[in-house]
Design a protein around this motif. Structure first.
Motif, short mmCIF file in Angstrom:
data_model
loop_
_atom_site.label_atom_id
_atom_site.label_comp_id
_atom_site.label_asym_id
_atom_site.label_seq_id
_atom_site.Cartn_x
_atom_site.Cartn_y
_atom_site.Cartn_z
N UNK A 69 9.87 6.97 -11.83
CA UNK A 69 8.89 7.16 -12.91
C UNK A 69 9.11 8.50 -13.61
N UNK A 79 -10.76 -2.15 -7.83
CA UNK A 79 -11.07 -0.74 -8.15
C UNK A 79 -12.56 -0.55 -8.45
N UNK A 135 -5.21 4.05 -3.12
CA UNK A 135 -4.12 3.21 -3.63
C UNK A 135 -2.91 4.07 -3.97
N UNK A 143 12.41 8.24 2.10
CA UNK A 143 11.70 7.07 2.64
C UNK A 143 10.60 6.58 1.71
N UNK A 144 10.25 7.36 0.70
CA UNK A 144 9.12 6.96 -0.15
C UNK A 144 9.50 5.82 -1.09
N UNK A 145 8.49 5.32 -1.75
CA UNK A 145 8.65 4.24 -2.73
C UNK A 145 9.69 4.61 -3.78
N UNK A 146 10.83 3.91 -3.80
CA UNK A 146 11.88 4.28 -4.75
C UNK A 146 11.46 4.05 -6.21
N UNK A 171 0.71 3.61 -2.38
CA UNK A 171 1.83 3.34 -3.28
C UNK A 171 3.06 4.18 -2.91
N UNK A 172 2.80 5.43 -2.52
CA UNK A 172 3.92 6.30 -2.14
C UNK A 172 4.63 5.76 -0.91
N UNK A 173 3.89 5.11 -0.04
CA UNK A 173 4.40 4.73 1.27
C UNK A 173 5.20 3.43 1.25
N UNK A 174 5.07 2.68 0.17
CA UNK A 174 5.66 1.34 0.15
C UNK A 174 7.14 1.39 -0.17
N UNK A 175 7.94 0.79 0.70
CA UNK A 175 9.38 0.74 0.46
C UNK A 175 9.96 -0.38 1.31
N UNK A 197 3.06 10.83 -10.42
CA UNK A 197 2.49 9.49 -10.50
C UNK A 197 1.07 9.54 -11.07
N UNK A 245 -11.16 5.07 -4.20
CA UNK A 245 -10.28 3.90 -4.32
C UNK A 245 -8.93 4.27 -4.93
N UNK A 246 -9.01 5.00 -6.02
CA UNK A 246 -7.82 5.38 -6.76
C UNK A 246 -6.88 6.20 -5.89
N UNK A 270 8.52 4.67 -7.48
CA UNK A 270 7.75 5.84 -7.90
C UNK A 270 8.71 6.97 -8.28
N UNK A 282 6.02 14.21 -6.36
CA UNK A 282 6.11 12.83 -6.83
C UNK A 282 4.72 12.23 -7.02
N UNK A 338 7.51 15.12 -1.91
CA UNK A 338 6.72 13.90 -2.08
C UNK A 338 5.43 14.23 -2.84
N UNK A 340 7.11 10.64 5.55
CA UNK A 340 7.20 10.34 4.13
C UNK A 340 8.03 11.43 3.45
N UNK A 341 9.25 11.05 3.05
CA UNK A 341 10.15 11.99 2.39
C UNK A 341 10.68 11.34 1.11
N UNK A 342 11.41 12.11 0.34
CA UNK A 342 12.03 11.53 -0.86
C UNK A 342 12.88 10.31 -0.48
N UNK A 389 -1.21 -6.34 -3.09
CA UNK A 389 -0.72 -6.05 -4.44
C UNK A 389 0.61 -5.30 -4.38
#
Ligand SMILES: Cc1ncc(COP(=O)(O)O)c(C=O)c1O
Ligand SMILES: Cc1ncc(COP(=O)(O)O)c(C=O)c1O
Lengths: 496, 496
Positions: free
Chosen positions: B33, B347, A165, B25-28, A169-173, A343, A161-162, B30, A339, A336, B21-23, A198
């Motif tokens: 952090x 979770x 997620x 395009x990834x979740x800004x 999380x990395x993919x969301x933008x 995370x 699960x972890x 993240x 990153x 990535x 997925x690159x720096x 979420x």
């Protein structure tokens, strides 16, 4: 002081301030999250258990939790060798005990050597103990016929699960029409829909084909993707193989087609392979996405991005409570990947006992070792019983009028389709319930059997299903399946 | 097919598609952090250890990891009773062994009874095993002089980290000027800044007062809040007591003032009390926010929203690797509480072994039980040694010119201020490093001592600090502190 105008009247009226955190002020994305596997039906099951304990009379004597893929909760015994190694690591005084086999001791010593301060009580590095990542890499290589795996691409996690997620999380933008869309199968394991809600990503549904034993159809992927491109930016494709809740095991050609599709359409692939050891049907075989991808050669092998997930919760071990798992990433951009590592470090580390169990799972006793025979016997017994239960489930359900059940080729669930009479559907609507939720609630109240309505996983509009695990002990399973079928017949009569 | 224009040229040029997925395009969020406790300096420490193992000559023979509050990694022995109970639960065959005390066996049996299928390998309910939540409630009641605690307000978690992030997650909402702001102390434990960045909430800094031993000053809270209201919607206030990295223990009056402030300003309180057992200084005492809040009576007692966090990672047990912890919520809106429960259920559950250790920690052997004497002796020995190390740290650092160290009243860290000569600051800037990062990297390279620069926790502009744990064994600590002080002197000479 510093009260806003609205608050003053509130305070004046009843001496109470409004709460800071209310349904109206809280995170709206969290509100949207749904998680059926532990939803209202499970809460009701808990209550019923309590009532039974308090002596309240019910038409049944125990609640059967067939709602969750939790083998040990259903009475499956832990694999001895796993627990021996774990006990030795937890309490190293036992290393002097004559009651533990030498191979368990050697293994415990090896793992303790790799732990900070030689103790399970130290944090590990965030990606997991290096030695264990190396063992996982060797496991993957064996599984995939020698295709290399790099320990540095393997990250241990708090259950699968972890890791799932984390990758999502990395993919969301993006926002509005550039918001990340993620394709997920319908029916799905609801972790996916919950995590996407979420994270405020767009859930893009593709429907599995119930008529073809829940097979994945690339034409349907194409349809879903084309439609999604109108309102979001689809960037990832999730596949669950073997399937939860469908029990389907994907054919190699299907996996190849999915990989070609993902490559052409530039989708990051997420392969949820936590049931890789749970394949029962003759003619079915597990093929890992990593292996197929690699064997397809260029351009896929060196370019298609993939994350594959595994867990100690399933398979033959069923060690859910320990929360062990891993993700292997393939062709991920190294920047990535850093990153992702960062995370993960925020949560410090995955639970070390779960890491340890994973280690034993990926490197079980060798034929030359004293624990080999018992380990093999226990493992085979579990898998053979699961196979028998998969077959029995399909068979009994398909004998019942109004229930139709695809073969349970793998995983731990059946997802039969049930006919519900129009008057039952109407009654459910009056109650504000999904029709299959109404059915499952009634089933629970009258038989004590707890299953999850299909609406919690997603299903074609106008069809109704439930998910039932195949995990109850064999001697209980047949009466259970029959009881459920009879209830369905009665329910159908009642509303006809 | 379906390639976008830009991709075609890319493919044409080198036969490679750009990664999905690159720096870029990834979740800004993240990307923003930061997590210093496991940042670049720790990666370098890992490399150095590897080099040492490979026989590379260094001016030191071992790397000392004084960067992270991980007692067992520094050689602290696990508490015997905790591990006995755990081993019995992991491998219940041991219940027949004469080598385990009766009270450990009774306790193991009691916990196994409360587990699904009587096994640690089953998922627990998402909020944690009910029996353990009840034991935690009783612990809190004892701790707080009888003030009631409700097990239904207690949620077990995967370390305190998990619970902290979950509560923050609930609080995040809004956009632009309505975006949730969260007040955090500076210096802080960087989980807070990392989680806020990930959740895209606004970090609102309030500075602790180094001149008053890092005390929290309500006037400073007021300043920070007023300023923040210009650009966000501050809705929560985090307090870490005893403090990490400051080692400060808050006085009761201070806690009262914070509670009044939070109430007046309508802030949800988050009290990170993971070091509640780690108080060493004479005159210092731990006061829980829950207790103070309740004793303050109306309107605070019945209205002020609070979440308090605890962990098995710290205290005298230091069982970091097991990832056990809990949050108690007070005066939380019941509807929000259901939402939190739902969120946790995604979770599945916190690691069961960590839940079990928490249970033993909150209900240690009673004086009448056979394990009491040994348990007490081990516990006291750890706490007494920590107290001695806290004192020694303060003393040795304060003998060094250019280093000034506040008393380590509690927790596990010193956070001394170091003077760095202007030429060192300049050199650091040329290298693109924070000046204290430069100092700590040089310290690591030359002495093998790994500490975390103050810039990772936050500090007043123009001041420099580092955080060093007090966890190395007493016999190693003095030479270590002296070596560090000498290095600072040498560094100062070098850049003067
Ligand atoms: C398809 C699938 N993926 C992931 C998980 C998560 O399992 P865990 O977090 O226990 O490893 C499950 C659990 O049921 C599952 O069915
Ligand atoms: C102040 C504080 N809070 C929370 C944590 C998280 O600890 P864990 O997640 O191991 O319980 C730590 C760990 O160092 C800490 O120092």
């Amino acid at each position: 002081m510093a009260l806003r105008a609205g608050d003053h009247s509130q305070v004046a009226m009843n001496g109470l301030k409004e709460k800071v955190l209310t349904l109206d002020t809280m995170n709206p994305c969290v509100r949207k999250v749904e998680y059926a596997v532990r939803g209202p039906i499970v809460l009701r099951a808990l209550e019923l258990e309590q009532e039974l304990r308090q002596g309240v009379k019910k038409p049944f004597t125990e609640v059967i939790r067939a709602n969750i893929g939790d083998a040990q909760a259903m009475g499956q015994k832990p694999i001895t060798f796993l627990r021996q190694v774990l006990a030795l690591c937890v309490h190293p005084d036992l290393l002097n005990s004559p009651d533990f086999p030498e191979d368990a001791k050697r293994r415990a010593e090896r793992i303790l050597q790799a732990c900070g301060g030689h103790s399970l009580g130290a944090y590990s590095i965030s990606s997991g103990i290096q030695l264990i990542r190396e063992d996982v890499a060797r496991y993957i290589e064996r599984r995939d016929g020698g295709i290399p795996a790099d320990p540095n691409n393997i990250y241990l996690s708090t259950g699968a699960s972890d890791a799932i997620v984390t990758v999502l999380k990395l993919l969301v933008a993006g926002e509005g029409r550039t918001r990340t869309g993620v394709l997920i199968p319908i029916p799905q394991y609801p972790l996916y829909s919950a995590a996407l809600a979420e994270l405020n990503a767009v859930q893009v549904d593709y429907y599995l084909d119930e008529e073809r034993a829940w097979a994945l159809d690339v034409a349907e992927l194409r349809r879903a993707l084309a439609q999604a491109r109108d309102h979001c930016c689809p960037r990832a494709l999730c596949v669950i193989n073997p399937g939860n809740p469908t029990g389907q095991v994907q054919a190699r050609e299907c996996i190849e087609a999915v990989i070609r599709f993902a490559f052409e359409e530039r989708l990051f692939l997420m392969a949820d392979e936590v049931y890789q050891d749970n394949v029962y049907a003759e003619g079915s075989q597990f093929h890992s996405f990593k292996k197929v991808l690699t064997e397809m050669g260029p351009p896929y092998a060196a370019q298609q991005e993939l994350a594959s997930f595994h867990s100690v919760s399933k398979g033959y071990m069923g060690e859910c409570g320990f929360r062990g798992g891993y993700v292997e990433v393939v062709n991920m951009d190294p920047a990535v990947q850093s990153q992702m590592q960062k995370l993960m470090s925020v949560r410090l580390c995955p639970p070390v006992p779960g890491q340890l169990l994973l280690d034993v799972v990926v490197s079980p006793p060798a034929p030359s070792e004293p624990s080999f025979a018992q380990f093999q016997a226990e493992r085979q017994a579990v898998l053979a019983e699961l196979a028998a239960k998969a077959k029995l489930t399909e068979q009994v359900f398909n004998e019942a009028p109004g229930i139709r059940c695809n073969p349970v080729q793998g995983a731990m669930y059946s997802f039969p389709r049930v006919q519900l009479p129009p008057r039952a559907v109407q009654r459910a609507q009056e109650l504000g319930l999904a029709p299959d939720m109404f059915f499952c609630l009634r089933l629970l109240e009258e038989t004590g059997i707890c299953v999850v309505p299909g609406s919690g996983f997603g299903q074609k509009e106008g069809t109704y299903h439930f998910r039932m695990t195949i995990l109850p002990p064999l001697e209980k399973l047949r009466p259970l399946l029959e009881k459920l079928s009879q209830f369905h017949a009665k329910f159908t009569r009642e509303y006809s």
